[in-house]
Design a protein around this motif. Structure first.
Motif, PDB file in Angstrom:
ATOM      1  N   PRO A 270       0.838  -1.207   0.000  1.00  0.00           N
ATOM      2  CA  PRO A 270       0.000   0.000   0.000  1.00  0.00           C
ATOM      3  C   PRO A 270       0.877   1.263   0.000  1.00  0.00           C
ATOM      4  N   SER A 271       0.417   2.290  -0.689  1.00  0.00           N
ATOM      5  CA  SER A 271       1.108   3.573  -0.717  1.00  0.00           C
ATOM      6  C   SER A 271       0.078   4.676  -0.947  1.00  0.00           C
ATOM      7  N   GLU A 272       0.533   5.913  -0.910  1.00  0.00           N
ATOM      8  CA  GLU A 272      -0.390   7.029  -1.158  1.00  0.00           C
ATOM      9  C   GLU A 272      -0.878   7.029  -2.605  1.00  0.00           C
ATOM     10  N   TYR A 273      -0.210   6.262  -3.470  1.00  0.00           N
ATOM     11  CA  TYR A 273      -0.629   6.154  -4.867  1.00  0.00           C
ATOM     12  C   TYR A 273      -1.483   4.907  -5.110  1.00  0.00           C
ATOM     13  N   GLY A 274      -1.872   4.233  -4.041  1.00  0.00           N
ATOM     14  CA  GLY A 274      -2.594   2.978  -4.160  1.00  0.00           C
ATOM     15  C   GLY A 274      -1.653   1.805  -3.953  1.00  0.00           C
ATOM     16  N   VAL A 275      -2.117   0.609  -4.273  1.00  0.00           N
ATOM     17  CA  VAL A 275      -1.284  -0.591  -4.115  1.00  0.00           C
ATOM     18  C   VAL A 275      -0.304  -0.668  -5.275  1.00  0.00           C
ATOM     19  N   VAL A 276       0.989  -0.816  -4.965  1.00  0.00           N
ATOM     20  CA  VAL A 276       2.023  -0.877  -6.004  1.00  0.00           C
ATOM     21  C   VAL A 276       2.822  -2.173  -5.874  1.00  0.00           C
ATOM     22  N   ARG A 277       3.376  -2.602  -7.000  1.00  0.00           N
ATOM     23  CA  ARG A 277       4.210  -3.809  -7.028  1.00  0.00           C
ATOM     24  C   ARG A 277       5.635  -3.463  -6.632  1.00  0.00           C
ATOM     25  N   MET A 278       6.218  -4.280  -5.772  1.00  0.00           N
ATOM     26  CA  MET A 278       7.608  -4.116  -5.388  1.00  0.00           C
ATOM     27  C   MET A 278       8.278  -5.490  -5.318  1.00  0.00           C
ATOM     28  N   LYS A 279       9.614  -5.505  -5.267  1.00  0.00           N
ATOM     29  CA  LYS A 279      10.377  -6.751  -5.159  1.00  0.00           C
ATOM     30  C   LYS A 279      10.917  -6.910  -3.745  1.00  0.00           C
ATOM     31  N   LYS A 280      10.745  -8.109  -3.187  1.00  0.00           N
ATOM     32  CA  LYS A 280      11.327  -8.441  -1.888  1.00  0.00           C
ATOM     33  C   LYS A 280      12.522  -9.350  -2.122  1.00  0.00           C
ATOM     34  N   ILE A 281      13.678  -8.971  -1.551  1.00  0.00           N
ATOM     35  CA  ILE A 281      14.921  -9.700  -1.774  1.00  0.00           C
ATOM     36  C   ILE A 281      15.611  -9.940  -0.433  1.00  0.00           C
ATOM     37  N   ASN A 282      16.135 -11.140  -0.244  1.00  0.00           N
ATOM     38  CA  ASN A 282      16.968 -11.446   0.912  1.00  0.00           C
ATOM     39  C   ASN A 282      18.424 -11.480   0.473  1.00  0.00           C
ATOM     40  N   SER A 283      19.279 -10.716   1.108  1.00  0.00           N
ATOM     41  CA  SER A 283      20.691 -10.674   0.757  1.00  0.00           C
ATOM     42  C   SER A 283      21.527 -10.594   2.027  1.00  0.00           C
ATOM     43  N   ALA A 284      22.372 -11.621   2.235  1.00  0.00           N
ATOM     44  CA  ALA A 284      23.260 -11.665   3.403  1.00  0.00           C
ATOM     45  C   ALA A 284      22.484 -11.472   4.693  1.00  0.00           C
ATOM     46  N   GLY A 285      21.314 -12.082   4.782  1.00  0.00           N
ATOM     47  CA  GLY A 285      20.504 -11.997   5.993  1.00  0.00           C
ATOM     48  C   GLY A 285      19.707 -10.726   6.131  1.00  0.00           C
ATOM     49  N   GLU A 286      19.828  -9.840   5.163  1.00  0.00           N
ATOM     50  CA  GLU A 286      19.088  -8.570   5.218  1.00  0.00           C
ATOM     51  C   GLU A 286      17.942  -8.591   4.214  1.00  0.00           C
ATOM     52  N   LEU A 287      16.740  -8.266   4.685  1.00  0.00           N
ATOM     53  CA  LEU A 287      15.581  -8.230   3.809  1.00  0.00           C
ATOM     54  C   LEU A 287      15.465  -6.834   3.204  1.00  0.00           C
ATOM     55  N   ARG A 288      15.347  -6.788   1.890  1.00  0.00           N
ATOM     56  CA  ARG A 288      15.202  -5.512   1.201  1.00  0.00           C
ATOM     57  C   ARG A 288      13.929  -5.527   0.362  1.00  0.00           C
ATOM     58  N   VAL A 289      13.295  -4.373   0.262  1.00  0.00           N
ATOM     59  CA  VAL A 289      12.150  -4.178  -0.626  1.00  0.00           C
ATOM     60  C   VAL A 289      12.515  -3.062  -1.592  1.00  0.00           C
TER      61      VAL A 289
END
Length: 490
Positions: A428-447
């Motif tokens: 969810p965002s102020e622009y509505g629902v948007v697509r994003m990528k979720k990635i795990n790298s070296a134990g750190e979760l990134r979006v």
């Protein structure tokens, strides 16, 4: 991410793939119901399974039966798709095990593995042509090529769906799930492209012989049904072994092993030749891997959930004639796949064409397409056009390069890629629902925000792209923090 890994130590065919997936836990009823949805009724064919034990390994043999109850499969290294049944009334049954006394010295046995109670020896003078293999397109499977007139009253309707267009019409008009249809389309398209190249014809002109047979259609659709039932996201395999040193008899004459269709299909896919003069990998099996597989991987990357074995028909002297499938979850932070790098050097083209060319290549299935400036022979500045092609798209992308550029030749190279595993999420965002990528790298979760989503929002709302990217970046960081906490609590 759930994957299916085909361990092809004895090659692969359509019926072996189905047998392995059924042995891994798919009920036969899933296949039967799916074939009914395709429009194939029991009046046209039925399917069955039977246990086979090789090297003390239990496996499943998948058979497609005609209207008279006879098996379409007359196999060898795995899998015949002959246009006749095995239960003929003439003097010797071609379905049971022949231990011929005449010397063919092909280095292989004639034990077709049908487990018939009568296995007898013949010492007759007429000639059988051996190593005639599984027919996808036109190639009969290894074993004996029976060019007798088997018009004994069986009508299996083998050629009712012989052309690529007819098969696609059959699939598209069915009530199969869309995921199943898409896999079936990919497999048949891959085989059709190879057939077209061999016979120098357009895709629309390709007319299959045996691949149009109902049993071959059943094999391919059954594989797609099983993968859908197991919720498999991606397919991988081992390096694929091919038989060599023998000959096969086709409707176009005698041809060498590996079968031309099999080798054409597997262009760009890792293979190894063996000294076994039989067809270990059939065009159907090759088509399944080339169309669906992301390449080769190591078993250490899997968390194994299920294992299944599918049996071929023929006995092999140096290995059990089985196909193993491993169903499991990809573990770790990386996934591996193989792609084909297509490259060409260009020094005589209007540079205004390049943006359109890159766009066309990406639309045609390229994973990536880019240009590198170089100084070429004679000191002229030029461009290296590099295209990363997934399996199944190499031919089409090559055609685009020939059509849209001035090149007169390309070069191929197989590459293995390591990629961080990514997952698409809706945020969810102020622009509505948007697509994003979720990635795990070296134990750190990134979006990470998707650039195309940011571009869409900027255009729709008339906003500067950099502002949209900055705000979506804030949303992504908050989403990553929330997801990290949820995973820690879990």
């Amino acid at each position: 991410m759930k994957i299916a890994y085909f361990d092809c130590f004895s090659g692969i065919s359509g019926d072996m793939a189905v047998g392995a997936l059924l042995d891994a836990g798919v009920p036969l009823g899933v296949v039967e119901e799916g074939l009914a949805r395709l429009g194939l009724s029991p009046n046209q064919l039925t399917v069955r399974t039977r246990p086979i034990v090789r090297s003390q390994i239990h496996a499943i043999k998948f058979d497609v039966l005609g209207t008279d109850g006879g098996s379409f499969d007359a196999g060898a290294g795995g899998h015949h798709h002959h246009d006749h049944s095995h239960d003929h009334g003439h003097s010797h049954d071609h379905g049971h095990s022949h231990d011929h006394g005449h010397s063919h010295d092909h280095g292989h046995s004639h034990d077709h593995g049908h487990d018939h109670p009568h296995s007898h020896s013949h010492s007759h003078s007429h000639v059988h042509s051996h190593a005639v293999t599984d027919v996808v397109g036109e190639y009969e499977e290894e074993g004996e090529s029976h060019h007798h007139d088997h018009s004994h009253g069986h009508s299996h309707a083998h050629h009712h769906h012989g052309s690529y267009a007819q098969i696609m019409e059959l699939v598209d008009g069915s009530s199969l799930a869309e995921g199943v249809k898409e896999r079936v389309r990919k497999i048949f398209r891959t085989i059709a492209i190879a057939e077209g190249r061999i016979h120098n014809m357009d895709l629309s002109e390709v007319h299959f012989h045996e691949v149009g047979a109902l049993d071959s259609i059943a094999d391919i659709v059954a594989v797609a049904l099983c993968l859908e039932h197991l919720r498999v996201d991606q397919v991988y395999s081992s390096v694929v072994p091919l038989g060599s040193g023998g000959m096969i008899r086709t409707q176009h004459g005698v041809m060498p092993l590996p079968a031309p269709a099999t080798l054409e299909i597997l262009k760009g896919y890792p293979i190894t030749l063996t000294n076994i003069p039989m067809e270990l990998t059939t065009p159907t099996g090759a088509g399944i891997l080339k169309a669906l597989s992301h390449g080769t991987i190591e078993l250490e990357q899997l968390q194994v959930e299920r294992v299944g074995f599918g049996a071929g028909t023929r006995e092999l002297a140096d290995r059990p004639n089985l196909l193993r499938v491993v169903i499991g979850e990809m573990i770790g932070e990386e996934e591996f796949d193989t792609v084909t790098m297509i490259e060409t050097n260009i020094d005589d083209m209007n540079p205004q064409v390049y943006p359109f060319l890159i766009e066309r290549l990406l639309e045609s299935g390229a994973v990536e397409a880019y240009l590198t400036p170089v100084i070429m022979k004679k000191g002229r500045p030029g461009m290296v056009l590099s295209v990363l092609a997934p399996h199944g798209a190499v031919d089409e992308l090559t055609k685009v390069m020939y059509r849209e550029t001035t090149t007169i030749g390309v070069r191929y190279q197989t590459l293995t890629r390591r990629k961080l595993i990514r997952e698409e999420i809706l945020t969810p965002s102020e622009y509505g629902v948007v697509r994003m990528k979720k990635i795990n790298s070296a134990g750190e979760l990134r979006v990470i925000p998707e650039y195309d989503e940011a571009k869409r929002i900027a255009r729709e709302r008339g906003l500067p792209l950099q502002i949209v990217l900055r705000k979506l970046g804030d949303v992504a960081r908050q989403a990553a923090s929330t997801l990290s906490k949820q995973e820690e609590e879990a």
